[in-house]
Design a protein around this motif. Sequence first.
Motif, PDB file in Angstrom:
ATOM      1  N   GLY A   1       0.898  -1.578   0.138  1.00 26.60           N
ATOM      2  CA  GLY A   1       0.078   0.222  -0.305  1.00 26.60           C
ATOM      3  C   GLY A   1       0.615   1.661   0.127  1.00 26.60           C
ATOM      4  O   GLY A   1       1.878   0.769   0.113  1.00 26.60           O
ATOM      5  N   PRO A   2       0.276   2.387  -0.216  1.00 24.26           N
ATOM      6  CA  PRO A   2       1.237   4.024  -0.106  1.00 24.26           C
ATOM      7  C   PRO A   2       1.893   3.910   1.649  1.00 24.26           C
ATOM      8  O   PRO A   2       1.192   2.985   1.965  1.00 24.26           O
ATOM      9  N   THR A   3       2.819   4.161   1.459  1.00 22.32           N
ATOM     10  CA  THR A   3       3.364   4.783   3.023  1.00 22.32           C
ATOM     11  C   THR A   3       2.111   5.783   3.228  1.00 22.32           C
ATOM     12  O   THR A   3       2.119   6.490   3.353  1.00 22.32           O
ATOM     13  N   LEU A   4       2.927   5.612   4.403  1.00 22.39           N
ATOM     14  CA  LEU A   4       1.703   6.275   6.085  1.00 22.39           C
ATOM     15  C   LEU A   4       2.606   6.893   6.642  1.00 22.39           C
ATOM     16  O   LEU A   4       3.752   7.189   6.881  1.00 22.39           O
ATOM     17  N   PRO A   5       1.631   8.199   7.877  1.00 22.71           N
ATOM     18  CA  PRO A   5       2.347   8.916   8.283  1.00 22.71           C
ATOM     19  C   PRO A   5       2.922   8.326   9.770  1.00 22.71           C
ATOM     20  O   PRO A   5       4.214   8.799  10.090  1.00 22.71           O
ATOM     21  N   ASN A   6       1.975   7.174  10.102  1.00 23.91           N
ATOM     22  CA  ASN A   6       3.112   6.679  10.968  1.00 23.91           C
ATOM     23  C   ASN A   6       4.314   5.510  10.732  1.00 23.91           C
ATOM     24  O   ASN A   6       4.528   5.268  12.010  1.00 23.91           O
ATOM     25  N   GLY A   7       4.552   6.026   9.594  1.00 23.58           N
ATOM     26  CA  GLY A   7       6.184   5.115   8.883  1.00 23.58           C
ATOM     27  C   GLY A   7       5.997   3.816   8.611  1.00 23.58           C
ATOM     28  O   GLY A   7       7.053   3.192   8.820  1.00 23.58           O
ATOM     29  N   LEU A   8       4.577   3.376   8.534  1.00 21.21           N
ATOM     30  CA  LEU A   8       4.345   1.884   7.358  1.00 21.21           C
ATOM     31  C   LEU A   8       4.880   2.532   6.556  1.00 21.21           C
ATOM     32  O   LEU A   8       4.039   3.430   5.089  1.00 21.21           O
ATOM     33  N   SER A   9       6.288   1.965   6.350  1.00 20.19           N
ATOM     34  CA  SER A   9       6.154   2.175   4.408  1.00 20.19           C
ATOM     35  C   SER A   9       5.745   1.025   3.275  1.00 20.19           C
ATOM     36  O   SER A   9       5.828   0.374   3.377  1.00 20.19           O
TER      37      SER A   9
ATOM     38  N   ALA B   1      -9.886  -6.430  -5.643  1.00 17.53           N
ATOM     39  CA  ALA B   1      -9.840  -5.853  -4.731  1.00 17.53           C
ATOM     40  C   ALA B   1      -8.603  -5.226  -4.470  1.00 17.53           C
ATOM     41  O   ALA B   1      -8.928  -3.995  -3.337  1.00 17.53           O
ATOM     42  N   LEU B   2      -7.783  -5.236  -4.123  1.00 19.21           N
ATOM     43  CA  LEU B   2      -6.122  -4.352  -4.125  1.00 19.21           C
ATOM     44  C   LEU B   2      -6.387  -2.537  -4.645  1.00 19.21           C
ATOM     45  O   LEU B   2      -5.638  -2.512  -3.860  1.00 19.21           O
ATOM     46  N   HIS B   3      -7.034  -3.141  -5.833  1.00 20.17           N
ATOM     47  CA  HIS B   3      -6.990  -1.477  -6.325  1.00 20.17           C
ATOM     48  C   HIS B   3      -8.054  -0.447  -4.898  1.00 20.17           C
ATOM     49  O   HIS B   3      -7.294   0.311  -4.868  1.00 20.17           O
ATOM     50  N   ALA B   4      -9.348  -1.305  -4.536  1.00 24.20           N
ATOM     51  CA  ALA B   4     -10.079  -0.906  -4.285  1.00 24.20           C
ATOM     52  C   ALA B   4      -8.962  -0.522  -2.863  1.00 24.20           C
ATOM     53  O   ALA B   4      -9.727   0.708  -2.149  1.00 24.20           O
ATOM     54  N   ALA B   5      -8.898  -1.147  -2.741  1.00 27.37           N
ATOM     55  CA  ALA B   5      -8.274  -1.600  -0.682  1.00 27.37           C
ATOM     56  C   ALA B   5      -6.926  -0.365  -0.734  1.00 27.37           C
ATOM     57  O   ALA B   5      -7.143   0.778   0.514  1.00 27.37           O
ATOM     58  N   TYR B   6      -6.620  -0.095  -1.530  1.00 30.93           N
ATOM     59  CA  TYR B   6      -5.019   1.288  -2.222  1.00 30.93           C
ATOM     60  C   TYR B   6      -5.928   2.185  -2.546  1.00 30.93           C
ATOM     61  O   TYR B   6      -5.417   3.497  -2.154  1.00 30.93           O
ATOM     62  N   GLN B   7      -6.917   1.967  -3.438  1.00 34.90           N
ATOM     63  CA  GLN B   7      -7.570   3.447  -3.065  1.00 34.90           C
ATOM     64  C   GLN B   7      -8.476   4.241  -1.661  1.00 34.90           C
ATOM     65  O   GLN B   7      -8.306   5.314  -1.212  1.00 34.90           O
ATOM     66  N   MET B   8      -9.149   3.258  -1.074  1.00 32.26           N
ATOM     67  CA  MET B   8      -9.499   3.445   0.186  1.00 32.26           C
ATOM     68  C   MET B   8      -8.429   3.869   1.290  1.00 32.26           C
ATOM     69  O   MET B   8      -8.807   5.208   1.903  1.00 32.26           O
ATOM     70  N   VAL B   9      -7.420   3.273   0.990  1.00 34.35           N
ATOM     71  CA  VAL B   9      -6.106   4.124   2.093  1.00 34.35           C
ATOM     72  C   VAL B   9      -5.962   5.065   1.476  1.00 34.35           C
ATOM     73  O   VAL B   9      -5.353   6.118   2.193  1.00 34.35           O
ATOM     74  N   THR B  10      -5.868   5.643   0.893  1.00 39.67           N
ATOM     75  CA  THR B  10      -5.171   6.841   0.179  1.00 39.67           C
ATOM     76  C   THR B  10      -5.852   7.887   0.064  1.00 39.67           C
ATOM     77  O   THR B  10      -5.107   8.618   0.678  1.00 39.67           O
ATOM     78  N   GLU B  11      -7.403   7.713   0.632  1.00 42.76           N
ATOM     79  CA  GLU B  11      -8.174   8.496   0.516  1.00 42.76           C
ATOM     80  C   GLU B  11      -8.409   8.679   2.041  1.00 42.76           C
ATOM     81  O   GLU B  11      -8.573  10.382   2.710  1.00 42.76           O
ATOM     82  N   LYS B  12      -8.910   7.900   2.835  1.00 40.98           N
ATOM     83  CA  LYS B  12      -8.668   8.446   4.311  1.00 40.98           C
ATOM     84  C   LYS B  12      -7.382   8.540   4.646  1.00 40.98           C
ATOM     85  O   LYS B  12      -7.238   9.302   5.562  1.00 40.98           O
ATOM     86  N   MET B  13      -6.170   8.912   4.319  1.00 37.98           N
ATOM     87  CA  MET B  13      -4.508   9.178   3.829  1.00 37.98           C
ATOM     88  C   MET B  13      -5.256  11.077   4.024  1.00 37.98           C
ATOM     89  O   MET B  13      -4.774  11.975   4.915  1.00 37.98           O
ATOM     90  N   LYS B  14      -5.773  11.026   3.019  1.00 35.15           N
ATOM     91  CA  LYS B  14      -6.205  12.912   2.506  1.00 35.15           C
ATOM     92  C   LYS B  14      -6.921  13.398   3.316  1.00 35.15           C
ATOM     93  O   LYS B  14      -6.893  14.395   3.953  1.00 35.15           O
TER      94      LYS B  14
END
Length: 99
Positions: free
Chosen positions: A29-37, A83-96
């Motif tokens: 997934g995308p890199t998260l601000p909590n340190g998950l790369s 499903a993975l594309h949808a999950a990736y997009q959802m995580v990106t949206e929640k980060m925003k």
Amino acid sequence: MTKQEKKAETEVVAAKKQGQAPEQLIYIGPTLPNGLSRFALFRGGKPAYLQTTLERIPELDALFVSVTEFTKRQVEVYQVGTALHAAYQMVTEKMKEGI
């Protein structure tokens, strides 16, 4: 060495003694601000420090895949309708949104 790293190391040693390889996961997934790369590797399952984040963003769980399936699953992240594309997009949206 952190408590989580010690636990992971203990699990690896135990798995080796039993003749099993520890579960190896890669985060796609995308890199998260909590340190998950992106493309971070984990032995023995998902790290405990992510438990709260996984509860807030359940789609994140789908983005941890087996290292043996990495190539196949990575392609799915970019394929619209999977499903993975949808999950990736959802995580990106929640980060925003700041989650």
